[in-house]
Design an enzyme around this catalytic site. Structure first.
Site, PDB file in Angstrom:
ATOM      1  N   LYS A  92      -2.920  -1.812  12.556  1.00  0.00           N
ATOM      2  CA  LYS A  92      -4.054  -0.843  11.746  1.00  0.00           C
ATOM      3  C   LYS A  92      -3.787   0.390  11.957  1.00  0.00           C
ATOM      4  CE  LYS A  92      -7.880  -1.637  14.605  1.00  0.00           C
ATOM      5  NZ  LYS A  92      -9.096  -2.171  14.631  1.00  0.00           N
ATOM      6  N   GLY A 136      13.188   2.239   4.804  1.00  0.00           N
ATOM      7  CA  GLY A 136      12.630   3.328   3.834  1.00  0.00           C
ATOM      8  C   GLY A 136      13.549   3.249   2.577  1.00  0.00           C
ATOM      9  N   SER A 137      13.940   2.045   1.994  1.00  0.00           N
ATOM     10  CA  SER A 137      14.722   2.067   0.541  1.00  0.00           C
ATOM     11  C   SER A 137      13.932   2.352  -0.430  1.00  0.00           C
ATOM     12  CB  SER A 137      15.222   0.632   0.408  1.00  0.00           C
ATOM     13  OG  SER A 137      14.446  -0.434   0.326  1.00  0.00           O
ATOM     14  N   ASN A 152       0.425   1.662  -2.736  1.00  0.00           N
ATOM     15  CA  ASN A 152       1.012   0.662  -1.988  1.00  0.00           C
ATOM     16  C   ASN A 152       2.106  -0.138  -2.733  1.00  0.00           C
ATOM     17  OD1 ASN A 152       1.692  -0.673   0.538  1.00  0.00           O
ATOM     18  ND2 ASN A 152       0.430  -2.574  -0.289  1.00  0.00           N
ATOM     19  N   HIS A 158       3.773  -3.950  -2.862  1.00  0.00           N
ATOM     20  CA  HIS A 158       3.713  -5.170  -1.836  1.00  0.00           C
ATOM     21  C   HIS A 158       4.670  -6.289  -2.899  1.00  0.00           C
ATOM     22  CE1 HIS A 158       2.084  -8.246   0.413  1.00  0.00           C
ATOM     23  NE2 HIS A 158       2.016  -9.164  -0.608  1.00  0.00           N
ATOM     24  N   MET A 162       3.555  -1.065   7.492  1.00  0.00           N
ATOM     25  CA  MET A 162       2.963  -2.477   7.897  1.00  0.00           C
ATOM     26  C   MET A 162       1.839  -2.435   8.835  1.00  0.00           C
ATOM     27  SD  MET A 162       5.391  -3.934   6.240  1.00  0.00           S
ATOM     28  CE  MET A 162       5.171  -5.636   6.649  1.00  0.00           C
ATOM     29  N   ARG A 163       1.085  -1.398   8.262  1.00  0.00           N
ATOM     30  CA  ARG A 163      -0.408  -1.370   8.979  1.00  0.00           C
ATOM     31  C   ARG A 163      -1.484  -1.208   7.839  1.00  0.00           C
ATOM     32  NH1 ARG A 163      -0.511   0.270  14.478  1.00  0.00           N
ATOM     33  NH2 ARG A 163       1.558   0.777  14.979  1.00  0.00           N
TER      34      ARG A 163
HETATM   35  C1  GAR Z   1       9.556  -3.761   1.241  1.00  0.00           C
HETATM   36  O1  GAR Z   1       9.771  -4.910   0.594  1.00  0.00           O
HETATM   37  C2  GAR Z   1       7.902  -3.558   0.629  1.00  0.00           C
HETATM   38  O2  GAR Z   1       7.571  -4.502  -0.361  1.00  0.00           O
HETATM   39  C3  GAR Z   1       7.485  -4.312   1.979  1.00  0.00           C
HETATM   40  O3  GAR Z   1       8.083  -4.021   2.968  1.00  0.00           O
HETATM   41  C4  GAR Z   1       9.578  -3.786   2.545  1.00  0.00           C
HETATM   42  C5  GAR Z   1       9.929  -2.215   2.943  1.00  0.00           C
HETATM   43  O4  GAR Z   1      11.298  -1.742   2.637  1.00  0.00           O
HETATM   44  N1  GAR Z   1       5.896  -4.172   2.144  1.00  0.00           N
HETATM   45  C6  GAR Z   1       5.243  -4.883   2.625  1.00  0.00           C
HETATM   46  O5  GAR Z   1       5.407  -5.998   2.919  1.00  0.00           O
HETATM   47  C7  GAR Z   1       3.654  -4.319   2.723  1.00  0.00           C
HETATM   48  N2  GAR Z   1       2.666  -5.305   3.107  1.00  0.00           N
HETATM   49  P1  GAR Z   1      11.673  -0.411   2.883  1.00  0.00           P
HETATM   50  O6  GAR Z   1      11.492   0.090   4.058  1.00  0.00           O
HETATM   51  O7  GAR Z   1      13.279  -0.426   2.543  1.00  0.00           O
HETATM   52  O8  GAR Z   1      11.106   0.248   1.657  1.00  0.00           O
END
Ligand code: GAR
Length: 204
Positions: free
Chosen positions: A67, A14-15, A111, A113, A94-95
């Site tokens: 999903k 959740g950063s 989103n 990415h 991650m879905r």
């Molecule tokens: C982040 O790096 C985000 O870009 C990635 O997951 C991480 C979540 O970090 N998202 C994906 O890969 C989506 N396909 P967080 O929980 O610290 O925000």
């Protein structure tokens, strides 16, 4: 445009949600977080939500692993609507989200990415970039469409790939930019000063 009413979906630490909370609290983003949902029980994103007195809950998305579909998707939409959410923010969710959620929030699902799309969609994109031998990597914030990591791009930021990078060190450098990029993209949406023309998001 009025204040954005955000619903945040996440799976992990959740950063990125934290960067949005920080921007709101610092007066740098005209938004409020109405609801935080995680598809992983005990995910850190829910601890962060609690720390900021935000409503957070676990959404059981079984039996699917990759999903958001079926009864969980219906429940998710219902909860977001009940909370008065107008913009859905995927923050490390991650879905794959499916057309029903997208139809419930047209052009309002965003989103982040960890790659310069269209390169390296999917998972562990920073590792894909490193393995490919890229000299730059980065982050993309985009509107979500029916594809995977394929919707119109709002903001992108790059970082260098260094000679001694590991997947972890590169991801950490990308995350620093993520935490700038997400509030920036949401400020654009909050301003209302943009249009989506095909694949292009025209700002200003
Ligand atoms: C982040 O790096 C985000 O870009 C990635 O997951 C991480 C979540 O970090 N998202 C994906 O890969 C989506 N396909 P967080 O929980 O610290 O925000």
């Amino acid at each position: 445009m009025g204040k954005l009413k955000l619903g945040i979906l996440g799976s992990g630490s959740g950063s990125n949600m934290q960067s949005i909370v920080d921007a709101i609290e610092a007066g740098n983003l005209d938004a409020e977080i109405r609801l935080v949902m995680a598809d992983v029980e005990g995910a850190k994103i829910l601890d962060r939500a609690a720390r900021h007195s935000l409503k957070g809950l676990y959404l059981d998305c079984s039996p699917w692993k990759t999903k958001l579909e079926g009864p969980a998707e219906d429940r998710c939409i219902e909860l977001l609507k009940e909370a008065g959410v107008d913009t859905v923010v995927l923050a490390g969710f991650m879905r794959i989200v499916k057309p029903k959620l997208l139809a419930a929030f047209p052009n309002r699902v965003i989103n982040i990415h960890p790659a310069i799309l269209p390169a390296f969609p999917g998972v562990h994109s920073w590792k894909q970039a490193l393995d490919y031998g890229c000299k730059v990597a980065g982050v993309t914030v985009h509107f979500v469409d029916a594809g995977t990591d394929s919707g119109p791009i709002i903001v992108q930021k790059t970082v260098p790939v260094l000679e001694d990078d590991t997947p972890e060190s590169l991801h950490a450098r990308i995350q620093v930019e993520e935490h700038v990029a997400y509030p920036e993209a949401l400020r654009i949406i909050a301003s209302g000063k943009y249009s989506i023309e095909g694949r292009r998001v025209r700002i200003g």
